[in-house]
Motif scaffolding. Structure first.
Motif, PDB file in Angstrom:
ATOM      1  N   PHE A  32      -3.007 -20.689 -13.104  1.00 14.42           N
ATOM      2  CA  PHE A  32      -2.462 -19.887 -14.200  1.00 14.42           C
ATOM      3  C   PHE A  32      -2.009 -20.680 -15.422  1.00 14.42           C
ATOM      4  O   PHE A  32      -1.746 -20.104 -16.465  1.00 14.42           O
ATOM      5  CB  PHE A  32      -1.289 -19.047 -13.686  1.00 14.42           C
ATOM      6  CG  PHE A  32      -1.688 -18.037 -12.651  1.00 14.42           C
ATOM      7  CD1 PHE A  32      -2.467 -16.946 -12.996  1.00 14.42           C
ATOM      8  CD2 PHE A  32      -1.321 -18.189 -11.324  1.00 14.42           C
ATOM      9  CE1 PHE A  32      -2.856 -16.010 -12.054  1.00 14.42           C
ATOM     10  CE2 PHE A  32      -1.695 -17.263 -10.367  1.00 14.42           C
ATOM     11  CZ  PHE A  32      -2.467 -16.171 -10.735  1.00 14.42           C
ATOM     12  N   VAL A  33      -1.835 -21.977 -15.249  1.00 17.75           N
ATOM     13  CA  VAL A  33      -1.279 -22.766 -16.350  1.00 17.75           C
ATOM     14  C   VAL A  33      -2.100 -24.038 -16.550  1.00 17.75           C
ATOM     15  O   VAL A  33      -2.392 -24.747 -15.579  1.00 17.75           O
ATOM     16  CB  VAL A  33       0.194 -23.155 -16.054  1.00 17.75           C
ATOM     17  CG1 VAL A  33       0.740 -24.040 -17.158  1.00 17.75           C
ATOM     18  CG2 VAL A  33       1.067 -21.909 -15.903  1.00 17.75           C
ATOM     19  N   ASP A 231      -1.128 -19.322 -21.572  1.00 23.38           N
ATOM     20  CA  ASP A 231      -1.476 -18.965 -20.198  1.00 23.38           C
ATOM     21  C   ASP A 231      -2.994 -18.922 -20.013  1.00 23.38           C
ATOM     22  O   ASP A 231      -3.724 -18.484 -20.899  1.00 23.38           O
ATOM     23  CB  ASP A 231      -0.922 -17.571 -19.851  1.00 23.38           C
ATOM     24  CG  ASP A 231       0.597 -17.544 -19.726  1.00 23.38           C
ATOM     25  OD1 ASP A 231       1.196 -18.598 -19.469  1.00 23.38           O
ATOM     26  OD2 ASP A 231       1.173 -16.448 -19.882  1.00 23.38           O
TER      27      ASP A 231
ATOM     28  N   HIS B 198       7.573 -19.114 -13.334  1.00 21.51           N
ATOM     29  CA  HIS B 198       6.388 -19.965 -13.251  1.00 21.51           C
ATOM     30  C   HIS B 198       5.609 -19.647 -11.969  1.00 21.51           C
ATOM     31  O   HIS B 198       6.208 -19.302 -10.954  1.00 21.51           O
ATOM     32  CB  HIS B 198       6.839 -21.430 -13.270  1.00 21.51           C
ATOM     33  CG  HIS B 198       5.711 -22.411 -13.182  1.00 21.51           C
ATOM     34  ND1 HIS B 198       5.201 -22.827 -11.964  1.00 21.51           N
ATOM     35  CD2 HIS B 198       4.994 -23.029 -14.130  1.00 21.51           C
ATOM     36  CE1 HIS B 198       4.206 -23.683 -12.203  1.00 21.51           C
ATOM     37  NE2 HIS B 198       4.060 -23.821 -13.496  1.00 21.51           N
ATOM     38  N   PRO B 199       4.275 -19.782 -12.006  1.00 18.97           N
ATOM     39  CA  PRO B 199       3.452 -19.379 -10.861  1.00 18.97           C
ATOM     40  C   PRO B 199       3.894 -19.933  -9.505  1.00 18.97           C
ATOM     41  O   PRO B 199       3.604 -19.319  -8.479  1.00 18.97           O
ATOM     42  CB  PRO B 199       2.062 -19.902 -11.247  1.00 18.97           C
ATOM     43  CG  PRO B 199       2.053 -19.847 -12.740  1.00 18.97           C
ATOM     44  CD  PRO B 199       3.466 -20.157 -13.174  1.00 18.97           C
ATOM     45  N   GLY B 207       1.416 -16.843 -15.166  1.00 16.95           N
ATOM     46  CA  GLY B 207       1.498 -17.735 -16.318  1.00 16.95           C
ATOM     47  C   GLY B 207       2.946 -18.127 -16.477  1.00 16.95           C
ATOM     48  O   GLY B 207       3.699 -18.133 -15.505  1.00 16.95           O
ATOM     49  N   ASP B 208       3.328 -18.435 -17.711  1.00 22.35           N
ATOM     50  CA  ASP B 208       4.725 -18.798 -17.916  1.00 22.35           C
ATOM     51  C   ASP B 208       5.575 -17.566 -18.199  1.00 22.35           C
ATOM     52  O   ASP B 208       5.142 -16.623 -18.863  1.00 22.35           O
ATOM     53  CB  ASP B 208       4.844 -19.789 -19.088  1.00 22.35           C
ATOM     54  CG  ASP B 208       4.565 -21.214 -18.649  1.00 22.35           C
ATOM     55  OD1 ASP B 208       5.192 -21.642 -17.659  1.00 22.35           O
ATOM     56  OD2 ASP B 208       3.729 -21.886 -19.273  1.00 22.35           O
TER      57      ASP B 208
END
Lengths: 368, 383
Positions: A32-33, A231, B198-199, B207-208
């Motif tokens: 995700f990041v 993201d 946070h994941p 995401g954040d």
């Protein structure tokens, strides 16, 4: 007929399956990041703008802030921007600790290079031209003034993705440029997002650390950074939509050019000069009877906005900067006379016709 | 593209080779049909920023931990930084925190313009209240305790010190959703409590994301403005402020997972208890002190191990994702050079960083995997 100022739902209908497939792919991949979707989007965005690097961040405000910070702007410095922008441009400068200075704009609504020298002091370290409405500022002249004094340029390109001037894209003029991917922009993701462009390798590296806590590897911070990352789920959508952007921008221009052709002589309309390629994130007309016209259009079902009615130097947040009414006459006159008409990639010809006819049906006092 | 110092892709690739992982996101989101359905509705509704799912999430968090206000923001880091700014912390001020934490804790203090002042940890690996007292100067404005690994700090003493010395308290509860000390949830002791989505957090999104809680109406009002450009309304701004919003899309994911949070938390606690029991037989392994009347939620399960680096390599070779959170304390980071600390300043922190190791305890870890991990640890020390 009701003509909405924006209609994000129509774009969604165009891309529904592809968007949902991206969401599904990212979520089931579990990354995700700062992953492969972001890397791909950054490469595509850099290529699109004609620069070496793009750096995805959390939003357009942070894109401007991080650009300024990475260029070393801080307390004791000054930076100049336009007073007719969204708050984020002024915030980014103020947030670095530098002194915020404004410079009036020209008839193109962007920083007036002829007035820029008056705003420059020996502390000026950066100039932030704003490509308002998606029209690139007079960058050759602004660049020349900046170069004389060794000042860096950070473009506020939040509204100008895809716009160009003499063949150079917004985002490719300054040391760095900040873009927004906010849902109301020409290129948008489904939440907050932003991108920085630069062709400076070391600046790009600094920015990539800055957005991720200053980390140079998992365990070591070179400096104390912030957390401001685009993201994966947004980057995936960014890539998907970037492929359509030129077509969407073309539609913005088509609607805008039609407005300008039909409304010229009735209100003041924007017209690109030689070498200009504006993407009309906003289509702004000018008329001394702005409020009455807005009311009339509202009654005819046409939604309009004023971007923005209160200049930055007259905001409560700017009260300590020593400006007041009269400081920037062109900007202040614009604030009283501008009106944004609906323009978006999915506006139909019928809707555009209705907007034009609605403006034409207004009885301008004292003629045009 | 050159000059890309993003080190995460390589790390993810390495982690994928392992079979007992810290990262459980592929399992967690293997079937996301329900979330995707709600996201499809969002995309039709188009309330992408500060939409109704954000309001709903904030209300649910308030209900869950008994807070008066909750503000969804861009990240846990921003929750900390915005809290400090809202409390008036800035240049010239000092904020006391632990050197045994993630970078964001210190980054938030520095971003707020203040100077981080470190105080050593105690046997629970959290800020030692006695050390806090010793670190207070006339410039100290706030204490920033970190509930490391999901274990709440000794908040009764810390808030007592703060009250006595007129200091603000911002809790870094990024690891500690649903953790409790006596009857009070982590995040509910300080002026604000800050959380990350946070994941890889116990409650996570795609995401954040982050949020903070406070009981102060005034702070709430300030922070709600500060996360959204300081906008009083569409056209007016009282202060030039930040853009740091929890995406509506991410709030949808968080709302979905809130229902599962009790199970996530209980699983972690059960896995940790099992490890505690099994590892008690291993002389070379020590676990942190487990304070009584405390509910620890084990965002991380950390042990101290003799010959840590060798053990980590041994476990990694056997496809066990043993990680070090973190090997270099904050006061010894290159970024901290300007603060003038050196090795030896915080002996307990340094000893922990030299020996600490985290084992996976997330909800998808099985008892068989845990048995395998303990067997390999025993094998290492027997060998």
């Amino acid at each position: 007929m009701r003509v909405r100022f924006v209609d994000l739902g129509r774009q969604y209908l165009e891309l529904r399956e592809e968007i949902l497939a991206e969401f599904d792919e990212v979520s089931s991949g579990g990354w995700f990041v700062l992953g492969p979707k972001l890397q791909r989007f950054e490469e595509e965005f850099a290529a699109f703008c004609g620069v070496r690097h793009a750096v995805g961040v959390a939003n357009g405000s942070d894109a401007l802030l991080l650009s300024l910070l990475a260029l070393g702007l801080g307390p004791g410095d000054e930076a100049i921007t336009a007073p007719n922008s969204f708050i984020a441009s002024a915030w980014a400068i103020a947030r670095t600790g530098a002194r915020l200075r404004f410079c009036d704009v020209g008839e193109d609504m962007n920083l007036d290079p002829d007035k820029l020298r008056d705003a420059i002091t020996d502390r000026t370290k950066a100039i932030m031209p704003v490509h308002l409405t998606g029209r690139v500022a007079r960058m050759e002249e602004i660049g020349a003034v900046a170069a004389e004094s060794g000042i860096s340029i950070v473009e506020d390109a939040a509204q100008a993705v895809g716009a160009s001037r003499n063949g150079i894209k917004a985002g490719a003029f300054g040391s760095a440029a900040g873009f927004s991917l906010h849902p109301l922009k020409n290129l948008f993701v489904h939440g907050d997002g932003g991108v920085i462009t630069t062709s400076d390798d070391s600046l790009a590296e600094e920015l990539r650390r800055y957005r991720n806590h200053g980390l140079k590897n998992r365990d070591e911070a070179a400096f104390w950074g912030i957390n401001s990352r685009l993201d994966e789920i947004h980057a995936a959508i960014g890539s998907l939509k970037l492929k359509r952007l030129e077509a969407w921008n073309a539609r913005h221009r088509e609607v805008a050019l039609r407005y300008s052709e039909e409304l010229a002589g009735i209100v003041e309309v924007p017209v690109d000069g030689p070498g200009e390629f504006s993407v009309y994130h906003r289509y702004m007309i000018r008329t001394p009877q702005r409020d009455e016209l807005a009311q009339h259009l509202e009654e005819r079902g046409v939604e309009t906005k004023v971007n923005y009615p209160i200049p930055l130097h007259l905001q409560e947040a700017a009260k300590d900067l020593g400006y007041g009414p009269g400081s920037f006459p062109v900007c202040e006159k614009l604030a009283d006379t501008i009106l944004s008409l609906p323009v978006h990639a999915h506006l139909t010809d019928e809707e555009a016709t209705h907007v034009i006819e609605s403006v034409k049906s207004f009885r301008f006092v004292g003629g045009v | 593209m050159n000059a890309n110092p993003n080190f995460l892709p390589d790390q993810y690739d390495r982690d994928r080779e392992l079979s007992i992982n810290h990262n459980y996101l592929v399992e967690q989101f293997a079937d996301s049909a329900e979330i995707l359905k709600k996201i499809a509705e969002l995309v039709e509704r188009c309330d992408y920023t500060l939409g109704r799912e954000v309001d709903k999430f904030e209300r649910r968090i308030c209900g869950l931990i008994g807070a008066r206000h909750c503000v969804g923001v861009g990240s846990g880091t921003d929750a900390l930084m915005l809290s400090l700014k809202a409390l008036g912390v800035g240049p010239g001020d000092e904020v006391i925190t632990t050197p045994y934490t993630f970078f964001a804790t210190v980054g938030a203090i520095v971003t707020a313009g203040a100077r981080p002042v470190f105080a050593d940890i105690g046997d629970d690996y959290n800020l030692d209240p006695d050390q806090i007292e010793a670190a207070i100067t006339e410039r100290t404005k706030a204490i920033l305790p970190v509930h490391w690994a999901g274990l709440p700090c000794d908040m009764e003493r810390i808030t007592e010190i703060a009250r006595h010395r007129g200091l603000k308290v911002v809790e870094d509860a990024c690891h500690a959703i649903l953790a409790r000390r006596h009857d009070t949830f982590a995040g509910r002791f300080g002026d604000t409590g800050c959380f990350s989505l946070h994941p890889l957090k116990n409650l996570n999104v795609w995401g954040d994301g982050g949020y903070l809680v406070t009981d102060s109406d005034e702070l709430h009002e300030k922070l709600a403005l500060m996360r959204n450009h300081g906008l009083l309304n569409r056209d007016q701004t009282a202060v030039f402020a930040y853009n740091s919003r929890l995406d509506t899309l991410q709030a949808i994911v968080a709302n979905h997972l809130l229902d599962k949070l009790p199970h996530i938390t209980d699983s972690r606690i059960a896995h940790a208890a099992w490890f505690d029991g099994a590892l008690a037989e291993v002389d070379e392994i020590a676990v942190p002190k487990r304070p009584v009347n405390t509910k620890q939620v084990y965002h991380l399960y950390v042990i101290r191990a003799e010959r840590r680096d060798e053990l980590q390599a041994f476990l990694q070779d056997r496809k066990i994702d043993a990680k070090v959170h973190y090997p270099i304390p904050m006061h010894l980071q290159p970024a901290a050079a300007e603060f003038g600390y050196e090795r030896g300043d915080f002996p307990k922190t340094e000893a922990v960083c030299d020996s600490v190791l985290s084992l996976p305890v997330h909800e998808f870890v099985t008892r068989e995997q845990q048995e395998y991990v303990v067997a390999r640890i025993k094998e290492f020390y027997a060998g």
